[in-house]
Design an enzyme around this catalytic site. Structure first.
Site, short mmCIF file in Angstrom:
data_model
loop_
_atom_site.label_atom_id
_atom_site.label_comp_id
_atom_site.label_asym_id
_atom_site.label_seq_id
_atom_site.Cartn_x
_atom_site.Cartn_y
_atom_site.Cartn_z
N GLY B 120 0.81 -1.22 0.00
CA GLY B 120 0.00 0.00 0.00
C GLY B 120 0.83 1.26 0.00
O GLY B 120 0.35 2.34 -0.29
N GLY B 364 9.76 2.61 20.99
CA GLY B 364 9.41 1.31 20.43
C GLY B 364 8.46 1.46 19.26
O GLY B 364 8.20 2.57 18.79
N HIS B 546 44.75 -14.29 11.31
CA HIS B 546 45.42 -13.37 12.22
C HIS B 546 46.08 -12.26 11.42
O HIS B 546 46.71 -12.54 10.42
CB HIS B 546 46.47 -14.11 13.05
CG HIS B 546 47.28 -13.20 13.91
ND1 HIS B 546 46.78 -12.66 15.07
CD2 HIS B 546 48.53 -12.70 13.76
CE1 HIS B 546 47.71 -11.89 15.62
NE2 HIS B 546 48.77 -11.89 14.84
#
Lengths: 484, 576
Positions: B120, B364, B546
């Site tokens: 939409g 939120g 490493h």
């Protein structure tokens, strides 16, 4: 959470290069956490208060200062011997620090994230609840901070120095103008106030809506508003609300913002210029001007022009030849205590390029002949345009020439940029037909240009510069020596 | 995606390869053998691009590898959208073209389902247009600003930087153009596969029936064998807060970066609030957090939260009020600043009034589930969320499953993360195409893109302790520091820790939390281990290059003490 965490607090594993074969990794266990040391404060004997200071422990032989990572316990927590109280950061790891005594953590003196020297008190331990208040008062003694802040960071707790009367600010007076006004201060202002021990309640804000800004605190603490560039130091100070919120926060303090203005950040070159200009203010300069008849020079120029000689090269050569006779004008002052006489004469010439300014250098301008100088100059200009000048090609000058004559400028001042090997800069104006009276009083029209030299007065004095200019004028007015 | 297809053609998926076959069965040269047709390659590129915007690709792939269809089915799917089952317009209709819907659609086509997606608004949903994607653009800028402004940091490298500045519009444009680019990638990837993109608001009108169209305009009804609701969420604005989009804003507005206020209050200190505090402080704003709980950064492992606060909050121009609710927020108007009324979260007594330049509401997100026609199938939302079971099947008011109706992503509220939505979508597609599948949410990583980053997967320490107590097992904690990592030190970014919560009895990883440079990228080794059930005693033998930051995680695995469990895998020797 703290207690459960402690039970299983695993050794902080410290690893070094993992390409070392596995298995026997050095692993540091801090199971026997370094303990905090305490001292009894011998207080007035009437009350046998037992408030102990918790000191910043020395976690290694080289440690002089420690940073509080976190307080595992909060103020008011009951501690028992052997419990971890605080985590202190050393250069390799964060270590838990235990208490040797039972008691109540009465006050935290050095807050999380702050540092304290080894041995400085970082917290106060009270034996009974009754003593908490006393301990708190002691901790808070130094800073007359707002009651809301839990721990006044006062790294020197013993005798609270008379409240640092936040001092000679002109703003202290009109506080209680309209009753108990709410004090609004920004987060950073609060942090600064705490850091500099400024009583924020005594300040009057100059920010939007009268809020106290970091700049207000800095002013109160007597600090020059640090060039904390990013901080939008209260730009539109008294602008209306909407404008203040809308204005793209930028530096440029105290200027009223005109709506719709575009802000274009400096390029690296422009920023460097800006920096140099500000620094130039630290050099005590003065200026001496001199009119010079250029008919002879112009005639010479017409003659040598077909051979590729430029006016810049002629002027540079003339300046170099004059400098040979006046080495002090070719010297520089590096430390404010001595002359540095340069061994060669390198003439820097200011050139405007796309949105900036650069000074390519003609090295040994006194030694090279005009043709070589002209050739060299062309190379340098090419390089400058294509931004390929090497540092030594623009920062090795010992004297600078700046010529705005081509624009018709008759005279101007040049700024002597600091930090270079030069002590003087010459500003050359346009050569213009001028009515000149000779020593017998006869008028004639001659081409005349004004030159103006800016010099560092720590090493070059007025007479030096005048003498240099006289020599320079003589060379320009009798320019035959230039072609030799 | 390229990899998943070529792998399926070469029969063993990495999972099976690991358990039954030698390592060489999925060596890289096979990739080249199988990627033959040029248009296959192009299509792969698009899909990979589309995924790069979201954090979901790794977990998706892991799921996909597990249950790849037979080879011929893959070819069939490549030829386009499938043909629908008898009596239906589509096999699968997805309402909402966010990251969840998109992930489901792509997987559905791969499974040979005739698929339509209804949108939409704009393709991409919150993540791409108003969420993770544009915010990453802003955070990329803030990270650089922060670094350039940090003089001691630069000096420690021997670098000299003249005053760093920024052009607000330029920053905003970067965010916008990134969103546009990712949105186009998403759209193109679906178009290329032949997913029907239907425009309009979609709603359920009955079992296996969906309508779509403009509100108030003509509506079309289509039938589908299965329906997925993936309508996502919108910023949650508590009552009493008046959002004007200028001085009181939500993340939707903030991402446009129309202003950089001098002083902004951020209500809520979760992911969204934290990320914005990073952006705003880097651009010169001062920030005040308002948090309802007693502690900043709720939801993070407490230890990580504490450290994060020490690095991300305390030294910055940030202060905070915890344990307070913002009951009333009024935008700046009539010459007054933004007013924020605070009350104590427990006693409900008025506590303070803040006067600031702007307020960002980051409390939120609320599910976007209105007008979905759920009544037609007897479904009642709970606080807006659509109730689902562990297989994302929608539950009706009588606690019964609604056949053929699923809900994924923020709309079901299980785990409000873009990549979780996508993983749920893929899980649903697996089910509707005949394979049972339950997604392990504990294996879904989450990240907060502050500087440095925070990431996590699985349980926090308190959650793990609770679970351990309930189920009667022991847990242990392992920790490593970025301070001891070569690469981190080379970057002068030694601040940070990695923490693992595990079971010492069987080596199961319960949770991993990382705070430090590139934490968001580092977490996947742990999340993959959890998803695949890899135990510490096995993964600790894996080799890490490493010097890399991944050694922080390597150390973490190696420092764990698993009792009485030996490695279950004995790798076959491979000659080199």
């Amino acid at each position: 959470m703290s207690s459960s965490l402690l039970q299983s607090r695993v050794p902080t594993a410290l690893s070094f290069s993992s390409s070392i074969a596995g298995g026997t990794k050095p692993q540091w266990r801090f199971t026997s956490a370094p303990a905090v040391t305490f001292t009894r404060r011998t207080r007035n004997s009437t009350i046998h208060a037992k408030i102990r200071e918790i000191f910043m422990p020395a976690l290694s032989s080289t440690m002089t200062e420690g940073k509080i990572v976190s307080w595992i316990k909060s103020e008011g927590d009951v501690l028992s011997k052997g419990e971890s109280v605080v985590v202190v950061e050393s250069d390799k790891a964060d270590m838990d620090v235990e208490t040797f005594y039972d008691g109540i953590l009465a006050a935290i003196v050095v807050a999380e994230g702050e540092s304290a020297p080894v041995g400085a008190p970082i917290g106060l331990l009270a034996e009974t609840e009754a003593e908490i208040e006393e301990a708190k008062a002691k901790a808070a003694g130094a800073g007359s901070s707002a009651p809301s802040t839990p721990a006044a960071s006062a790294p020197s707790p013993p005798p609270p120095p008379a409240p640092v009367a936040a001092a000679p600010t002109p703003v202290a007076a009109p506080v209680a103008a309209d009753g108990p006004r709410k004090i609004v201060s920004t987060p950073f202002a609060k942090k600064l106030a705490k850091q500099h021990k400024v009583d924020i309640n005594k300040l009057v804000g100059t920010g939007p809506f009268g809020r106290i800004t970091p700049a207000d605190v800095e002013a109160a603490a007597g600090i020059a508003p640090a060039k904390s560039s990013a901080a939008p130091v209260t730009a539109a100070a008294h602008a209306p609300a909407a404008a203040a919120a809308a204005a793209p926060a930028k530096s440029a303090p105290t200027f009223a913002e005109i709506p719709g203005a575009t802000i274009v950040p400096f390029t690296t070159m422009q920023a460097a210029v800006s920096k140099n200009m500000i620094e130039s203010l630290s050099v005590p300069t003065f200026r001496v001007g001199y009119p010079i008849i250029t008919d002879a020079l112009d005639a010479l120029y017409e003659k040598v022009k077909p051979k590729g000689v430029t006016m810049t090269a002629l002027l540079a050569k003339a300046a170099a030849m004059a400098l040979v006779q006046h080495p002090v004008v070719n010297a520089s002052c590096k430390d404010g205590k001595s002359f540095t006489y340069n061994s060669s004469i390198n003439i820097a010439v200011a050139v405007a390029i796309n949105g900036g300014l650069i000074t390519p250098v003609l090295p040994d301008a006194d030694k090279l002949d005009l043709y070589l100088l002209s050739q060299k100059w062309k190379e340098l200009v090419e390089k400058a345009r294509s931004k390929q000048l090497q540092p030594h090609e623009y920062n090795s000058g010992t004297f600078t020439l700046s010529n705005l004559g081509m624009f018709g400028v008759d005279r101007f001042d040049a700024i002597l940029p600091p930090g270079q090997a030069w002590g003087a800069i010459m500003a050359v104006g346009a050569s213009k037909p001028t009515a000149v009276a000779d020593k017998d009083g006869y008028f004639s029209v001659k081409s005349q240009m004004l030159v103006n030299v800016t010099a560092d007065h720590r090493i070059v004095y007025g007479a030096d510069l005048a003498a240099f200019l006289k020599t320079f004028a003589k060379i320009v007015q009798e320019p035959d020596s230039l072609t030799m | 995606m390229q990899s998943s297809i070529s792998l399926s053609l070469s029969s063993p998926s990495p999972i099976t390869a690991r358990s039954n076959c030698g390592v060489d069965s999925y060596s890289p040269h096979l990739f080249f053998n199988n990627t033959t047709t040029p248009n296959q390659l192009r299509f792969c590129g698009l899909r990979r691009d589309a995924f790069s915007g979201c954090k979901s690709s790794s977990s998706n792939n892991a799921i996909r590898f597990n249950q790849l269809p037979p080879t011929n089915k893959v070819f069939a799917s490549l030829s386009g959208n499938g043909t629908p089952s008898k009596g239906f317009d589509y096999d699968l209709v997805i309402i909402g073209a966010g990251v969840g819907g998109h992930g489901a659609a792509l997987h559905a086509v791969e499974k040979g389902l005739k698929t339509a997606i209804i949108e939409g608004d704009v393709v991409g949903g919150t993540c791409v247009n108003r969420g993770c994607v544009p915010s990453k653009a802003l955070l990329a800028v803030s990270g650089r600003m922060r670094e350039l402004q940090n003089e001691p940091h630069m000096k420690s490298f021997g670098l000299q930087v003249a005053a760093a500045g920024y052009d607000r519009q330029g920053v905003a444009d970067h965010a916008q153009s990134l969103a546009t680019k990712i949105r186009n990638n998403l759209t193109n990837s679906m178009k290329a596969l032949g997913v029907d993109i239907l425009t309009g608001f979609g709603a359920v009108v009955g079992p296996q029936k969906v309508k779509y169209g403009k509100v108030g305009g003509t509506e079309t009804i289509i039938t589908a064998k299965d329906i997925i609701i993936a309508t996502g969420s919108v910023p949650f604005v508590p009552k009493g807060v008046e959002v004007d989009g200028k001085t009181v804003i939500t993340s939707d507005h903030a991402l446009k970066l129309e202003t950089v206020p001098e002083w902004i209050v951020i209500v809520g200190s979760g992911y969204i609030g934290l990320e914005f505090s990073d952006v705003y402080t880097a651009l010169g704003s001062e920030v005040t957090f308002v948090e309802a709980l007693d502690q900043l950064m709720p939801g993070f492992d407490p230890e990580i939260g504490k450290l994060a606060q020490r690095v991300l909050i305390n030294p910055r121009k940030i202060d905070f009020h915890t344990g307070v609710f913002a009951t009333k927020i009024t935008p700046a108007k009539d010459g007054k600043p933004v007013m924020i009324e605070l009350i104590d979260a427990k006693t409900k007594e008025p506590k303070d009034t803040l006067e600031v330049d702007a307020a960002l509401i980051a409390t939120g997100r609320a599910p976007f589930t209105e007008g979905l026609g759920l009544k037609s199938v007897n479904v009642q939302t709970q606080r807006g969320f659509i109730p689902v079971d562990e297989r994302m099947r929608v539950i009706d008011t009588k606690k019964k499953l609604v056949p053929h109706l699923y809900c994924i992503g923020d709309a079901n509220g299980k785990m409000m993360l873009a990549h979780a939505a996508s993983a749920q979508g893929i899980s649903v597609v697996e089910q509707v195409s005949g394979k049972d599948h339950v997604l392990n949410h504990l294996s879904i990583p989450a990240a907060c893109f502050t500087h440095p980053e925070i990431s996590m997967v699985g349980l926090t320490e308190p959650q793990a302790r609770e679970k351990a107590e309930k189920e009667g097992f022991e847990i242990s904690i392992a920790k490593t520091s970025f301070k001891a990592n070569t690469k981190a030190l080379a970057e002068n970014e030694g601040e940070g820790i990695a923490k693992m919560i595990y079971r010492p009895d069987n080596g199961e990883i319960l949770g991993v939390h990382i705070f430090g440079m590139h934490a968001a990228d580092l977490i996947h080794e742990a999340s993959n281990a959890i998803a695949l059930g890899t135990r510490i005693q096995d993964i600790k033998y894996a080799v890490h290059a490493h010097p890399t930051l991944s050694e922080v995680i390597d150390e973490l695995f190696k420092s764990a003490k698993v009792v009485g469990c030996v490695s279950s895998v004995t790798p076959e020797a491979v000659a080199v």
